[in-house]
Design an enzyme around this catalytic site. Structure first.
Site, PDB file in Angstrom:
ATOM      1  N   GLN A   1       0.830  -1.200   0.000  1.00  0.00           N
ATOM      2  CA  GLN A   1       0.000   0.000   0.000  1.00  0.00           C
ATOM      3  C   GLN A   1       0.863   1.248   0.000  1.00  0.00           C
ATOM      4  OE1 GLN A   1      -1.599   1.326   3.737  1.00  0.00           O
ATOM      5  NE2 GLN A   1      -3.649   1.324   2.898  1.00  0.00           N
ATOM      6  N   GLY A   2       0.701   2.094  -1.003  1.00  0.00           N
ATOM      7  CA  GLY A   2       1.399   3.374  -1.031  1.00  0.00           C
ATOM      8  C   GLY A   2       0.405   4.511  -0.879  1.00  0.00           C
ATOM      9  N   TYR A   3      -0.042   4.705   0.333  1.00  0.00           N
ATOM     10  CA  TYR A   3      -0.933   5.834   0.607  1.00  0.00           C
ATOM     11  C   TYR A   3      -0.130   6.966   1.269  1.00  0.00           C
ATOM     12  CZ  TYR A   3      -5.197   2.879   0.062  1.00  0.00           C
ATOM     13  OH  TYR A   3      -6.208   2.067  -0.385  1.00  0.00           O
ATOM     14  N   SER A   4       0.526   6.638   2.396  1.00  0.00           N
ATOM     15  CA  SER A   4       1.165   7.673   3.214  1.00  0.00           C
ATOM     16  C   SER A   4       2.318   8.348   2.480  1.00  0.00           C
ATOM     17  CB  SER A   4       1.714   7.065   4.494  1.00  0.00           C
ATOM     18  OG  SER A   4       0.706   6.403   5.181  1.00  0.00           O
TER      19      SER A   4
ATOM     20  N   SER B   1       4.566  -0.925   4.160  1.00  0.00           N
ATOM     21  CA  SER B   1       4.845  -2.284   4.644  1.00  0.00           C
ATOM     22  C   SER B   1       5.044  -3.201   3.454  1.00  0.00           C
ATOM     23  CB  SER B   1       3.675  -2.816   5.474  1.00  0.00           C
ATOM     24  OG  SER B   1       3.431  -1.958   6.548  1.00  0.00           O
TER      25      SER B   1
ATOM     26  N   GLU C   1     -15.228  -9.682   6.592  1.00  0.00           N
ATOM     27  CA  GLU C   1     -14.033 -10.506   6.709  1.00  0.00           C
ATOM     28  C   GLU C   1     -13.195 -10.021   7.884  1.00  0.00           C
ATOM     29  OE1 GLU C   1     -11.726 -11.933   3.310  1.00  0.00           O
ATOM     30  OE2 GLU C   1     -10.003 -10.960   4.241  1.00  0.00           O
TER      31      GLU C   1
ATOM     32  N   GLU D   1      -5.304   7.827  17.996  1.00  0.00           N
ATOM     33  CA  GLU D   1      -5.944   9.130  18.205  1.00  0.00           C
ATOM     34  C   GLU D   1      -7.005   9.374  17.129  1.00  0.00           C
ATOM     35  OE1 GLU D   1      -2.574   8.703  18.386  1.00  0.00           O
ATOM     36  OE2 GLU D   1      -2.591   8.840  20.570  1.00  0.00           O
TER      37      GLU D   1
HETATM   38  C1  LIG Z   1       4.618  -0.363  10.922  1.00  0.00           C
HETATM   39  C2  LIG Z   1       3.894   0.605  10.044  1.00  0.00           C
HETATM   40  C3  LIG Z   1       3.452   0.183   8.831  1.00  0.00           C
HETATM   41  C4  LIG Z   1       2.817   1.062   7.974  1.00  0.00           C
HETATM   42  N1  LIG Z   1       2.445   0.603   6.744  1.00  0.00           N
HETATM   43  C5  LIG Z   1       1.922   1.455   5.866  1.00  0.00           C
HETATM   44  C6  LIG Z   1       1.642   1.024   4.531  1.00  0.00           C
HETATM   45  O1  LIG Z   1       1.830  -0.131   4.202  1.00  0.00           O
HETATM   46  N2  LIG Z   1       1.190   1.909   3.655  1.00  0.00           N
HETATM   47  C7  LIG Z   1       0.951   3.203   3.991  1.00  0.00           C
HETATM   48  O2  LIG Z   1       0.508   3.957   3.141  1.00  0.00           O
HETATM   49  N3  LIG Z   1       1.186   3.668   5.256  1.00  0.00           N
HETATM   50  C8  LIG Z   1       1.685   2.811   6.187  1.00  0.00           C
HETATM   51  N4  LIG Z   1       1.967   3.257   7.459  1.00  0.00           N
HETATM   52  C9  LIG Z   1       1.762   4.663   7.770  1.00  0.00           C
HETATM   53  C10 LIG Z   1       0.677   4.930   8.780  1.00  0.00           C
HETATM   54  O3  LIG Z   1      -0.586   4.804   8.175  1.00  0.00           O
HETATM   55  C11 LIG Z   1       0.937   6.346   9.314  1.00  0.00           C
HETATM   56  O4  LIG Z   1       2.151   6.301  10.033  1.00  0.00           O
HETATM   57  C12 LIG Z   1      -0.173   6.850  10.205  1.00  0.00           C
HETATM   58  O5  LIG Z   1      -1.352   7.062   9.473  1.00  0.00           O
HETATM   59  C13 LIG Z   1       0.228   8.125  10.946  1.00  0.00           C
HETATM   60  O6  LIG Z   1       0.744   9.090  10.100  1.00  0.00           O
HETATM   61  P1  LIG Z   1       2.127   9.782  10.440  1.00  0.00           P
HETATM   62  O7  LIG Z   1       3.115   8.720  10.670  1.00  0.00           O
HETATM   63  O8  LIG Z   1       2.398  10.779   9.401  1.00  0.00           O
HETATM   64  O9  LIG Z   1       1.883  10.513  11.817  1.00  0.00           O
HETATM   65  P2  LIG Z   1       1.213  11.925  12.032  1.00  0.00           P
HETATM   66  O10 LIG Z   1      -0.047  12.020  11.276  1.00  0.00           O
HETATM   67  O11 LIG Z   1       2.225  13.000  11.828  1.00  0.00           O
HETATM   68  O12 LIG Z   1       0.871  11.804  13.560  1.00  0.00           O
HETATM   69  C14 LIG Z   1       1.797  12.081  14.615  1.00  0.00           C
HETATM   70  C15 LIG Z   1       1.028  12.081  15.919  1.00  0.00           C
HETATM   71  O13 LIG Z   1       0.027  13.114  15.879  1.00  0.00           O
HETATM   72  C16 LIG Z   1      -1.233  12.590  16.117  1.00  0.00           C
HETATM   73  N5  LIG Z   1      -2.221  13.282  15.294  1.00  0.00           N
HETATM   74  C17 LIG Z   1      -2.144  13.624  14.000  1.00  0.00           C
HETATM   75  N6  LIG Z   1      -3.259  14.226  13.600  1.00  0.00           N
HETATM   76  C18 LIG Z   1      -4.079  14.263  14.670  1.00  0.00           C
HETATM   77  C19 LIG Z   1      -5.380  14.759  14.907  1.00  0.00           C
HETATM   78  N7  LIG Z   1      -6.119  15.311  13.966  1.00  0.00           N
HETATM   79  N8  LIG Z   1      -5.882  14.592  16.134  1.00  0.00           N
HETATM   80  C20 LIG Z   1      -5.158  14.025  17.133  1.00  0.00           C
HETATM   81  N9  LIG Z   1      -3.938  13.547  16.971  1.00  0.00           N
HETATM   82  C21 LIG Z   1      -3.413  13.661  15.752  1.00  0.00           C
HETATM   83  C22 LIG Z   1      -1.132  11.132  15.695  1.00  0.00           C
HETATM   84  O14 LIG Z   1      -2.119  10.349  16.308  1.00  0.00           O
HETATM   85  C23 LIG Z   1       0.255  10.782  16.148  1.00  0.00           C
HETATM   86  O15 LIG Z   1       0.238  10.496  17.510  1.00  0.00           O
HETATM   87  C24 LIG Z   1       2.606   2.401   8.346  1.00  0.00           C
HETATM   88  C25 LIG Z   1       3.036   2.832   9.603  1.00  0.00           C
HETATM   89  C26 LIG Z   1       3.686   1.947  10.455  1.00  0.00           C
HETATM   90  C27 LIG Z   1       4.143   2.434  11.785  1.00  0.00           C
END
Ligand SMILES: Cc1cc2nc3c(=O)[nH]c(=O)nc-3n(C[C@H](O)[C@H](O)[C@H](O)COP(=O)(O)OP(=O)(O)OC[C@H]3O[C@@H](n4cnc5c(N)ncnc54)[C@H](O)[C@@H]3O)c2cc1C
Lengths: 369, 396
Positions: B128-131, B163, B246, B374
């Site tokens: 998945q390439g979303y982030s 991942s 599922e 969160e």
């Molecule tokens: C092991 C692992 C595997 C992953 N695999 C994938 C993958 O395969 N594909 C993919 O696309 N992504 C993947 N991700 C990414 C994951 O979806 C993101 O890390 C996640 O959505 C958080 O985004 P961020 O890391 O930018 O943190 P941020 O969004 O910067 O968040 C930092 C902190 O701020 C808090 N925060 C942010 N916004 C708010 C808000 N509005 N209210 C309250 N708190 C807030 C968060 O909860 C967190 O505590 C993976 C992450 C991990 C750790």
């Protein structure tokens, strides 16, 4: 496998909830609590006559509806939600379930029909000092006098003990542990209300001085083991209802209270606490329900499920009640607001009938930890 | 037995017969011990999933025409319980739960034909390439662009935290086809071939020292328009597609897995003579209570689906419950081991191959990946409790 609630169950919940919304609003609860009454007599009789709530878990042959712990749990959840002032837990969950568990037909036919009709208020007193359903704590002594028995001892923390027409009492008859029925107004029975935290439920100290008693012919140890589980689950259901009500109360308030130009419920500091409470409350509901359902099926997991429900639901209710006050701010600390009634009920029911620590220890024993 | 005859057998048999048949199959065709070498492990896992598909034991909820079993929900639950019991390797990549339902719902017949069965067999590993670096929780802020040129899109940008990115063959991504400020209105869902020119994958070392995720760079990568799912600029609603049921059936898998893990921890505590310590015993009891609640919750979700067609409120909070549980459990295990708790799995002195410390580190991701706790709390508060929206957040 635990099955879900049926449509019939949902209906029972709905009817009970609607009835209590009308007859047991928080205004009425407050009025009764402040007057020191243990019930609204008219409401108590309507509960029995119109809804058959007192007879819900009593066999049909004794005038009940013939259901079991799951249905009783639904009613108790609603009573807990409404904080209803009524000797229901004592009469139906404690005394009623003890009688339905025992096999002494004389005792059953003497008391169950009256309980089902709402004509009899009853309760149960097992451990003398702690009020727990714990055979080890039974120190009262029963002596036989021909057909009759006389009991001497002091039972503390007897729920609705003052208003009860009959008290099921555990006592030592020589080497044996036995259960007896004692009429509330029998000679030698002295009852004192206890000044305690929860104004919505009465607790008494019952002194027995050669009080006249009728023995329930049964294996008291086996009966009490089952009753302890049933009561744990019943109280857990009531606590779940209270916890759900306090969460609702808090959430409703966060929608209308405006600070900094927006409803406080739009702040995450508030939202996250409510979301976490929902996690606890949903699990409490499933804990109480699953335990009731396992006990109904005589599943070997029943006792451990009952103990964990007792521990989890008690602490969840207290947590929810405290959060409710905090989320209300200053108004939540006032006597005039209803939030404190839940805090008092929650803390009291956490400590009566066995603390969470006691129930956790039982989980550990049963799970082999 | 051929796949076809098994399908007929399925219709006639009882739940218990189904369970027994599945259990026998899993026991008989067990893939054997897990290889240590990472490359071998990938091949071993792929072979196992191919075996599953070829014998009609994969994709419990998937349509049969794509290699699935199309099981009624109650059977999916049994399937998940047995899979958890058998301790066989799960699928590689992140495709199955997320992209497969999207393709099943929105894909063209050609796309389904081309991608679904290979995904299930493990022939194609998906990621998945979303982030993106600037778009995590705030996913609609993503900036990777796709410019249309004839029958191709030209993609430029960067994705992160993917991942299985290192071993993946195919990426499913979200790209911006609208204006830079179009937010969720200008997002398109694209499938990108890992081997296309201009794609660079760089492994990211995680805090435990492994490389489970990667970052990906797209430099004028050409993607055929036929590899777009749904319409241009209308990719956002597709993000939420999932095989909800599922996932609910999967709750049973988790409940069974944690039951086993906790029992192993209790055994360890007993072996080390620690259960006589009342504090240790009470903490273990706490986990005992929670692990049972996780199962009761799963059963309640499942019975809600079976009786009402809906999972109910418990399903939205069960993830919060489970993620907190697994973090607390592993940290407690490390604490309980005292100084032995800090020994890394690389050491031959590690207790039980360092699994508890590894778990303590890896479960940090439980409350981050797939949306943080969160964000999950926000969603629960707004959608279940109907609390007011945060005006600072983008409109939904
Ligand atoms: C092991 C692992 C595997 C992953 N695999 C994938 C993958 O395969 N594909 C993919 O696309 N992504 C993947 N991700 C990414 C994951 O979806 C993101 O890390 C996640 O959505 C958080 O985004 P961020 O890391 O930018 O943190 P941020 O969004 O910067 O968040 C930092 C902190 O701020 C808090 N925060 C942010 N916004 C708010 C808000 N509005 N209210 C309250 N708190 C807030 C968060 O909860 C967190 O505590 C993976 C992450 C991990 C750790």
């Amino acid at each position: 496998m635990i099955t879900g609630l049926t449509e019939e169950h949902e209906e029972l919940r709905e009817i009970t909830r609607r009835f209590l919304a009308e007859k047991s609003s928080l205004t009425q609860v407050r009025k009764l609590a402040e007057s020191g009454a243990n019930r609204d007599d008219a409401v108590w009789h309507q509960m029995a006559d119109q809804l058959m709530l007192q007879g819900i878990a009593i066999p049909e042959e004794y005038g009940g509806a013939g259901y079991g712990p799951v249905e009783l749990g639904i009613v108790l959840e609603e009573l807990g939600r409404a904080l209803t002032v009524a000797p229901y837990l004592a009469t139906v969950a404690l005394a009623g379930q003890t009688l339905t568990t025992c096999s002494d037909n004389e005792a059953r036919s003497a008391w169950l029909p009256g309980i089902a009709e709402g004509a009899v208020i009853a309760t149960l007193a097992v451990a003398d000092e702690t009020g727990e359903i714990d055979p080890a704590g039974v120190t009262s002594v029963a002596t036989s006098a021909g057909e009759d028995w006389k009991i001497t001892g002091t039972k503390r923390f007897v729920i609705d003990g003052v208003g009860a027409d009959m008290i099921i009492v555990a006592a030592r008859a020589g080497e044996e542990l036995a259960l007896f029925t004692v009429k509330g107004d029998a000679e030698g029975v002295r009852r004192e209300p206890l000044a305690q935290l929860d104004p919505t439920r009465q607790v008494a100290t019952v002194n027995l001085d050669n009080a006249l008693a009728v023995r329930i012919e049964d294996d008291a140890t086996a009966v009490l083991a089952r009753v302890a589980d049933l009561v744990a689950v019943a109280l857990a259901a009531e606590q779940t209802g209270g916890a759900a009500a306090t969460l609702d109360m808090a959430v409703e308030y966060t929608k209308i209270r405006v600070q900094f130009g927006r409803p406080i419920g739009s702040f995450q500091a508030i939202k996250h606490r409510c979301a976490d409470l929902l996690t606890e409350v949903e699990s409490a509901r499933n804990a109480a329900f699953s335990a009731a359902s396992l006990l109904t099926q005589d599943d070997p997991e029943g006792p451990v499920a009952a103990a964990l429900a007792a521990a989890w639901c008690a602490t969840t209710y207290t947590h929810a009640a405290k959060e409710n006050i905090q989320l209300h701010g200053g108004i939540g600390f006032t006597w005039e607001h209803d939030a404190h009634f839940h805090l008092k009920r929650a803390k009291t029911s956490e400590l009566l009938l066995g603390t969470p620590a006691r129930h956790r220890a039982r989980v550990a024993d049963l799970a082999g930890i | 037995m051929t796949v076809t005859s098994e399908k007929h057998a399925l219709d006639a048999e009882t739940d218990e017969e189904f369970r027994a048949r599945l259990r026998d199959f899993l026991a008989d065709s067990s893939p054997g011990p897990r290889p240590k070498d990472p490359g071998e492990k990938v091949a071993w896992t792929k072979a196992w999933h191919a075996t599953l598909v070829d014998h009609g034991y994969a994709g419990p909820s998937w349509p049969r025409e794509y290699g699935g079993m199309d099981l009624p929900f109650a059977r999916q639950v049994i399937y998940q319980e047995e899979i958890a019991r058998a301790r066989v390797p799960g699928p590689l990549g992140t495709g199955l739960g997320i992209v497969a339902p999207t393709i099943i719902k929105y894909g063209t017949p050609e796309q389904k034909e081309r991608w679904l069965r290979p995904m299930l067999r493990g022939d194609l590993v998906w990621c998945q390439g979303y982030s993106e670096p600037e778009a995590g929780s705030d996913l609609p802020a993503l900036r990777t662009t796709a410019r249309r040129e004839g029958e191709e899109y030209v993609v430029n940008g960067q994705k992160v935290w993917c991942s299985a990115g290192v071993i993946a063959d195919v990426f499913f991504t979200l790209v911006r086809t609208g204006t830079p400020k179009s937010r969720q209105k200008g997002i398109t869902y694209l499938i990108i071939d890992r081997h296309a020119p201009g794609v660079t994958v760089r492994p990211l070392k995680d805090l435990a020292g492994g490389a489970v995720f990667a970052e990906m760079f797209f430099d004028d990568v050409r993607v055929p328009v036929t590899d777009r799912i749904g319409e241009e600029n209308e990719g956002w609603p597709l993000v939420r597609t999932s095989l909800g049921h599922e996932r609910a059936a999967g709750a049973m898998n988790q409940a069974a897995t944690y039951r086993r893990i906790l029992s192993e921890l209790v055994d360890l505590a007993r072996e080390r003579g620690l259960t006589v310590d009342p504090l240790v015993r009470d903490r273990l009891t706490d986990f005992e209570i929670r692990v049972r609640l996780i199962r009761y919750n799963a059963e309640r979700i499942i019975s809600g689906i079976l009786t009402k067609g809906e999972p109910g409120a418990t399903s939205s909070v069960s993830r919060l419950m489970i993620t907190a549980f697994e973090q607390d459990l592993h940290e407690f295990a490390v604490d309980m081991l005292g100084p032995d708790g800090i020994v890394l799995k690389a050491s031959d002195q590690a207790v039980q191959r360092g699994r508890w410390l590894q778990g303590f580190l890896m479960t940090r991701a439980s409350t981050i990946g797939a949306g943080t706790a969160e964000i999950q709390r926000n969603t629960v508060a707004e959608q279940v409790l109907k609390m007011p929206y945060d005006p600072a957040m983008p409109p939904r």
